[in-house]
Design a protein around this motif. Sequence first.
Motif, short mmCIF file in Angstrom:
data_model
loop_
_atom_site.label_atom_id
_atom_site.label_comp_id
_atom_site.label_asym_id
_atom_site.label_seq_id
_atom_site.Cartn_x
_atom_site.Cartn_y
_atom_site.Cartn_z
N GLU A 134 -2.84 9.35 2.01
CA GLU A 134 -2.93 8.42 0.88
C GLU A 134 -3.79 8.92 -0.28
O GLU A 134 -3.49 8.62 -1.43
N THR A 139 -3.01 -5.40 3.39
CA THR A 139 -3.78 -4.21 3.73
C THR A 139 -5.27 -4.46 3.57
O THR A 139 -5.71 -5.00 2.54
N LEU A 191 -8.59 -2.91 2.72
CA LEU A 191 -9.10 -1.72 2.06
C LEU A 191 -10.61 -1.63 2.23
O LEU A 191 -11.33 -2.59 1.95
N ASP A 221 0.05 -3.43 -0.88
CA ASP A 221 -1.16 -3.96 -0.23
C ASP A 221 -1.09 -5.47 -0.10
O ASP A 221 -1.48 -6.04 0.93
N ARG A 258 -7.67 3.10 -0.51
CA ARG A 258 -7.06 3.59 0.72
C ARG A 258 -7.83 4.81 1.24
O ARG A 258 -8.52 5.48 0.48
#
Length: 303
Positions: A16, A40, A42, A35, A47
């Motif tokens: 990423e 996602t 983080l 995301d 990322r």
Amino acid sequence: MDIANLVAIDTHVHAEVSCCEPPDLFGKEFDEAADKYFGTVLKKGRRPTIPETIEFYRERKIGLVMFTVDCESQLGRRRIPNEEVARFAADNRDMMIAFASIDPHKGKMGAREARRLIEEYGVRGFKFHPTLQGCYPNDRMAYPIYEVIAEHKLPAVFHSGHSGMGSGMRGGGGLLLKYSEPIHLDEVAADFPDMKVVIAHPSWPWQDQALSICLHKPNVYIDLSGWSPKYFAPQLIQYANTLLRHKMLFASDFPLIRPDRWLSDFETVGFRPEVHSLILKENAIDLLDLRAPASLRSIPGHG
């Protein structure tokens, strides 16, 4: 890979953040939409880098296959260098394997790159994303690249089904889902029987197509990435327990889906105990030809 000391092998892990090039913020809205779609988590507001990802997997004793996605023609976004991923794999060969990604629009130049990455960098497979790359996988412009992959009897992973990339964006970000309908991989698998074709993800809304192709073509596998197992279609679990138990692969889609969550849900959704070791590690060992004597594999020029 030191397979004896690994509890599993994750065959679908994304590179990423480059450590050798500045981030390309062109198309950043695609990352933000993905995301949001995946929820996602983080850390550090971004990322993970490649070394951070490797450390994450090393702590869990999980092997990983890592790749970037080259969609430069469709999105105009610079890819992470394949060479960078390969160098990290060479330095962590006990638990990491590098795949490369080459945009099919690069045609014969892409084929030249594929050969160089295999012969000079020890790359062990390739990743394609038809929706992000804007072409059907059976488009003849990709065939020079496939010919090199087949010559070396390596795997090629193809995104299939719905795409989290572009989901929720205006017009889906201009991305077309039609390119990732699995049926187009049937022709690729037939034309390149020496190339192992991995259909990535539960292929919703075309799951039955993927199962049929995998059942019909000996060189086709399915990786189970991009979804929590608790959302798998019943027929996917049914075939993983029976006729396709030797062709299903543990894969997460890290960092969008994390292996901790995947493995936890995998234990609860009906996979038979006797197929757990096959899916988590043994099938990947066969796909990646990890039991072959080193003298029979291409030897990387690095590491």
